[in-house]
Design a protein around this motif. Structure first.
Motif, PDB file in Angstrom:
ATOM      1  N   VAL A  77       0.704  -1.255   0.087  1.00 46.00           N
ATOM      2  CA  VAL A  77      -0.074   0.031   0.100  1.00 46.00           C
ATOM      3  C   VAL A  77       0.734   1.281   0.071  1.00 46.00           C
ATOM      4  O   VAL A  77       1.831   1.661   0.901  1.00 46.00           O
ATOM      5  CB  VAL A  77      -0.827   0.077   1.169  1.00 46.00           C
ATOM      6  N   VAL A  78       0.689   2.052  -0.930  1.00 41.29           N
ATOM      7  CA  VAL A  78       1.408   3.311  -1.078  1.00 41.29           C
ATOM      8  C   VAL A  78       0.640   4.319  -0.345  1.00 41.29           C
ATOM      9  O   VAL A  78      -0.438   4.929  -0.678  1.00 41.29           O
ATOM     10  CB  VAL A  78       1.835   3.925  -2.367  1.00 41.29           C
ATOM     11  N   CYS A 120       4.910  -1.782   4.539  1.00 42.99           N
ATOM     12  CA  CYS A 120       5.574  -3.177   4.571  1.00 42.99           C
ATOM     13  C   CYS A 120       5.545  -3.800   5.660  1.00 42.99           C
ATOM     14  O   CYS A 120       5.498  -3.351   6.933  1.00 42.99           O
ATOM     15  CB  CYS A 120       6.884  -2.544   4.121  1.00 42.99           C
ATOM     16  N   MET A 121       5.960  -5.228   5.613  1.00 47.11           N
ATOM     17  CA  MET A 121       5.995  -6.214   6.652  1.00 47.11           C
ATOM     18  C   MET A 121       7.431  -6.213   7.240  1.00 47.11           C
ATOM     19  O   MET A 121       8.230  -6.215   6.510  1.00 47.11           O
ATOM     20  CB  MET A 121       5.522  -7.575   6.182  1.00 47.11           C
ATOM     21  N   THR A 152       2.912  -5.020  10.450  1.00 46.26           N
ATOM     22  CA  THR A 152       2.713  -4.120   9.221  1.00 46.26           C
ATOM     23  C   THR A 152       3.176  -2.610   9.908  1.00 46.26           C
ATOM     24  O   THR A 152       2.737  -2.175  11.017  1.00 46.26           O
ATOM     25  CB  THR A 152       1.278  -3.831   8.498  1.00 46.26           C
ATOM     26  N   LYS A 153       4.157  -1.789   9.113  1.00 45.02           N
ATOM     27  CA  LYS A 153       4.348  -0.524   9.838  1.00 45.02           C
ATOM     28  C   LYS A 153       4.755   0.504   8.465  1.00 45.02           C
ATOM     29  O   LYS A 153       4.833  -0.050   7.233  1.00 45.02           O
ATOM     30  CB  LYS A 153       5.717  -0.573  10.557  1.00 45.02           C
ATOM     31  N   ALA A 154       4.527   1.642   8.696  1.00 42.24           N
ATOM     32  CA  ALA A 154       4.860   2.713   7.664  1.00 42.24           C
ATOM     33  C   ALA A 154       6.327   2.694   7.493  1.00 42.24           C
ATOM     34  O   ALA A 154       6.982   3.083   8.355  1.00 42.24           O
ATOM     35  CB  ALA A 154       4.002   4.027   8.061  1.00 42.24           C
ATOM     36  N   CYS A 155       6.735   2.531   6.221  1.00 38.09           N
ATOM     37  CA  CYS A 155       8.130   2.708   6.037  1.00 38.09           C
ATOM     38  C   CYS A 155       8.473   3.751   5.047  1.00 38.09           C
ATOM     39  O   CYS A 155       7.703   3.850   3.996  1.00 38.09           O
ATOM     40  CB  CYS A 155       8.876   1.479   5.319  1.00 38.09           C
ATOM     41  N   ALA A 188      11.926  -0.344   3.040  1.00 43.46           N
ATOM     42  CA  ALA A 188      11.287   0.436   1.948  1.00 43.46           C
ATOM     43  C   ALA A 188      12.293   0.562   0.705  1.00 43.46           C
ATOM     44  O   ALA A 188      11.852   0.487  -0.406  1.00 43.46           O
ATOM     45  CB  ALA A 188      11.022   1.735   2.390  1.00 43.46           C
ATOM     46  N   LYS A 189      13.557   0.761   0.922  1.00 42.54           N
ATOM     47  CA  LYS A 189      14.278   0.604  -0.012  1.00 42.54           C
ATOM     48  C   LYS A 189      14.449  -0.458  -0.994  1.00 42.54           C
ATOM     49  O   LYS A 189      14.393  -0.697  -2.249  1.00 42.54           O
ATOM     50  CB  LYS A 189      15.742   0.664   0.449  1.00 42.54           C
ATOM     51  N   ALA A 190      14.222  -1.982  -0.399  1.00 39.11           N
ATOM     52  CA  ALA A 190      14.054  -3.048  -1.115  1.00 39.11           C
ATOM     53  C   ALA A 190      12.967  -3.148  -2.020  1.00 39.11           C
ATOM     54  O   ALA A 190      12.750  -3.560  -3.196  1.00 39.11           O
ATOM     55  CB  ALA A 190      14.082  -4.155  -0.150  1.00 39.11           C
ATOM     56  N   ILE A 191      11.513  -2.350  -1.727  1.00 41.30           N
ATOM     57  CA  ILE A 191      10.798  -2.103  -2.295  1.00 41.30           C
ATOM     58  C   ILE A 191      10.832  -1.187  -3.563  1.00 41.30           C
ATOM     59  O   ILE A 191      10.632  -1.495  -4.915  1.00 41.30           O
ATOM     60  CB  ILE A 191       9.445  -1.925  -1.787  1.00 41.30           C
TER      61      ILE A 191
END
Length: 222
Positions: A77-78, A120-121, A152-155, A188-191
């Motif tokens: 989810v963005v 992200c998880m 789940t947390k905001a990254c 987040a970087k990985a995504i």
């Protein structure tokens, strides 16, 4: 007798040979080339267009595009996507040739900053107390047991998008696109690092770049 032509000696100028500017600065019949610097226009244009907070409709389009393109693909989810601090380097001008023919010339590098926030998880390790029963039926000592859990947390991640070789002499396929992350959480970087492929960047910026070229052509038609 042969006609002998003597070259003028140094200092023996004839006023008829000297081409000089008119005192009033008038370019009669567009004889001399003229050049008008358009870098101020360039900077104002890209700074206003590539700012998702200042250009609201642009920001909404970007968020929708990012959510649909990347969110669905990455199954995330963005929450936020923004672009800011656009800067422009290079040259941009409109030149006027003899008889008033105009043409635009530009060779630019455009750089901007982006910020993304996604859900992200994240795997976390938590310790839980485990009480063991004594063999004699008495309460035993408490021990800590470590377990890995997902939540789940905001990254967030920040980065930079750069466009080079944006030139009036180049076709779109000759433009150079580069991206890099400048900070944020590793999850987040990985995504995000898989998002900005060349086809995606071309799609995202196509309208902005095409409109810029149209405006340069309008200057030439004036």
């Amino acid at each position: 007798k042969k006609n002998i032509v003597h070259m003028a000696k140094l200092g023996e100028e004839d006023p008829r040979w000297i081409v000089s500017d008119r005192p009033d600065g008038t370019n009669i019949n567009g004889w001399h080339w003229e050049e008008t610097n358009k870098m101020t226009f360039c900077k104002d244009y890209f700074e206003s267009q590539l700012n998702t907070e200042q250009n609201v409709s642009f920001g909404e389009k970007w968020f929708r595009l990012v959510s649909e393109t990347f969110g669905n693909k990455s199954n995330v989810v963005v929450r936020k996507f923004s672009i800011s601090n656009a800067s422009v380097e290079g040259e941009c001008s409109v030149s006027t040739r003899k008889k008033g023919k105009k043409f635009g010339v530009f060779d630019l590098k455009v750089t901007m900053q982006y910020e993304v926030e996604v859900e992200c998880m994240v795997k976390t390790k938590k310790k839980k107390k485990k009480e063991e029963e004594n063999v004699d039926g008495l309460d035993g000592e408490e021990e800590e047991e470590e377990k890995e859990e997902e939540e789940t947390k905001a990254c967030a991640v920040k980065g930079e998008i750069s466009l080079k070789e944006f030139s009036s002499l180049n076709e779109a396929e000759e433009y150079e696109w580069t991206t890099k992350t400048t900070g944020g959480e590793e999850e987040a970087k990985a995504i995000v690092k898989t998002w900005f492929t060349r086809p995606v960047l071309e799609k995202m910026f196509a309208e902005t770049l095409e409109t810029f070229v149209e405006k340069m052509n309008e200057f030439c038609a004036e």
